[in-house]
Design a protein around this motif. Structure first.
Motif, PDB file in Angstrom:
ATOM      1  N   ARG A 111     -71.628  30.836  13.847  1.00 52.05           N
ATOM      2  CA  ARG A 111     -72.543  29.816  14.354  1.00 52.05           C
ATOM      3  C   ARG A 111     -73.879  30.473  14.646  1.00 52.05           C
ATOM      4  NH1 ARG A 111     -72.213  24.826  16.209  1.00 52.05           N
ATOM      5  NH2 ARG A 111     -69.924  24.862  16.103  1.00 52.05           N
TER       6      ARG A 111
ATOM      7  N   GLY B   5     -74.124  13.911  13.954  1.00 57.00           N
ATOM      8  CA  GLY B   5     -72.712  13.770  14.262  1.00 57.00           C
ATOM      9  C   GLY B   5     -72.354  12.337  14.601  1.00 57.00           C
ATOM     10  N   THR B  10     -65.332   7.634  11.913  1.00 56.34           N
ATOM     11  CA  THR B  10     -64.240   7.985  12.815  1.00 56.34           C
ATOM     12  C   THR B  10     -63.084   7.029  12.616  1.00 56.34           C
ATOM     13  OG1 THR B  10     -65.785   8.841  14.452  1.00 56.34           O
ATOM     14  CG2 THR B  10     -63.576   8.309  15.210  1.00 56.34           C
ATOM     15  N   GLN B  38     -60.503  20.255   9.098  1.00 58.25           N
ATOM     16  CA  GLN B  38     -61.261  21.193   9.901  1.00 58.25           C
ATOM     17  C   GLN B  38     -61.123  20.858  11.380  1.00 58.25           C
ATOM     18  OE1 GLN B  38     -65.560  21.400   9.307  1.00 58.25           O
ATOM     19  NE2 GLN B  38     -65.564  23.574   9.836  1.00 58.25           N
ATOM     20  N   GLU B  39     -60.481  21.750  12.106  1.00 55.64           N
ATOM     21  CA  GLU B  39     -60.361  21.604  13.549  1.00 55.64           C
ATOM     22  C   GLU B  39     -61.599  22.209  14.212  1.00 55.64           C
ATOM     23  OE1 GLU B  39     -55.847  21.922  14.736  1.00 55.64           O
ATOM     24  OE2 GLU B  39     -56.311  23.425  13.204  1.00 55.64           O
ATOM     25  N   SER B  40     -61.846  21.770  15.404  1.00 54.97           N
ATOM     26  CA  SER B  40     -63.039  22.188  16.125  1.00 54.97           C
ATOM     27  C   SER B  40     -63.125  23.708  16.228  1.00 54.97           C
ATOM     28  CB  SER B  40     -63.046  21.560  17.521  1.00 54.97           C
ATOM     29  OG  SER B  40     -64.208  21.942  18.222  1.00 54.97           O
ATOM     30  N   GLY B  41     -64.241  24.258  15.811  1.00 54.82           N
ATOM     31  CA  GLY B  41     -64.467  25.690  15.938  1.00 54.82           C
ATOM     32  C   GLY B  41     -63.789  26.538  14.873  1.00 54.82           C
ATOM     33  N   ALA B  86     -58.628  16.008  13.769  1.00 53.96           N
ATOM     34  CA  ALA B  86     -59.547  16.957  13.130  1.00 53.96           C
ATOM     35  C   ALA B  86     -60.549  16.154  12.305  1.00 53.96           C
ATOM     36  CB  ALA B  86     -58.788  17.924  12.219  1.00 53.96           C
ATOM     37  N   LYS B 109     -63.701  11.853  10.954  1.00 55.31           N
ATOM     38  CA  LYS B 109     -63.060  12.393  12.140  1.00 55.31           C
ATOM     39  C   LYS B 109     -61.850  11.549  12.487  1.00 55.31           C
ATOM     40  CE  LYS B 109     -63.928  13.701  16.939  1.00 55.31           C
ATOM     41  NZ  LYS B 109     -64.934  13.775  18.024  1.00 55.31           N
ATOM     42  N   SER B 111     -58.914  10.799  15.130  1.00 51.01           N
ATOM     43  CA  SER B 111     -58.485  10.978  16.520  1.00 51.01           C
ATOM     44  C   SER B 111     -57.125  10.316  16.679  1.00 51.01           C
ATOM     45  CB  SER B 111     -59.488  10.337  17.479  1.00 51.01           C
ATOM     46  OG  SER B 111     -60.731  10.991  17.418  1.00 51.01           O
TER      47      SER B 111
END
Lengths: 115, 114
Positions: A111, B5, B10, B38-41, B86, B109, B111
């Motif tokens: 990042r 974003g 969603t 793709q998961e967060s981070g 994700a 996304k 949820s």
């Protein structure tokens, strides 16, 4: 086995500075890719290395961006004179070969934040 | 500035329900398609792929459907679990082409409500 690794995981820099991002692909993978992901966006292709062939640089957004791959393994993406619009997550992927069906495995990304 | 974003499609589903994530592609020459999660981070993780000579392919709890006539791709997830939460991306490529990179969609996304 070990996956694709990238370093650093986070990089904060000031506008105008140069940065280097590193990618260690999966051992034995001959193809390596760099992508950029801006907030909430899909991945944007930057550059592709396949074996000893000349890299495909068609995705690099400006001449401030460059990349090298030394010894067919580790790659470094360099951004010179960084701008705020360069802020994004930089993702590296590798695949066994350059064939279409060769799965691209991604690293966790770096990042980059340009202040 | 505007947060792009906010424009990410969603999908919200209840745990145990089936999920369907859609993707439209534009390049008629594309003949290989992949779904990534793709998961967060984290970086994108390969889920399933399909070639254009097929219209359906199944994996574990996932099915990909391809409609070449309308250039549409979908990912079905059976019995959705909280761990499925994700962002899901479709990607395309031209089989055998000289272009090595994947072309990614913007993502959806997902949820999952417990």
């Amino acid at each position: 086995g070990a996956g694709v690794s990238q370093s650093p995981s986070n990089k904060v820099t000031e506008k105008g500075k140069d940065v280097e991002l590193r990618c260690d692909p999966i051992s034995g993978h001959t193809a390596l890719y760099w992508y950029r992901q801006s907030l909430g966006q899909g991945l944007e292709f930057l550059i592709y290395f396949q074996g000893n062939s000349a890299p495909d640089k068609s995705g690099l957004p400006s001449d401030r961006f460059s990349a090298e791959r030394t010894g067919g393994s580790v790659s470094t993406l360099t951004i010179q004179r960084t701008q705020q619009e360069d802020s994004a997550v930089y993702l590296c992927a590798s695949s066994l070969g350059g064939r279409t069906q060769d799965t691209q495995y991604f690293g966790p990304g770096t990042r980059l934040t340009v202040l | 500035g505007e947060s792009v974003g906010l424009h990410l499609p969603t999908l919200s589903v209840q745990e145990g329900d089936n999920s369907i994530i859609n993707c439209a592609y534009s390049n008629s020459a594309s003949d290989y398609f992949i779904w990534y999660k793709q998961e967060s981070g984290k970086g994108p993780q390969f889920i399933i792929d399909i070639r254009s000579n097929m219209d359906k392919r199944q994996g574990q709890r996932v099915t990909v459907l391809l409609n070449k006539t309308v250039k549409h791709l979908s990912l079905q997830i059976a019995a959705t679990q909280p761990g499925d939460s994700a962002v899901y991306f479709c990607a395309e490529k031209s089989y055998g082409g000289s272009q090595g990179n994947l072309i990614f969609g913007k993502g959806t996304k997902l949820s999952v409500k417990p």
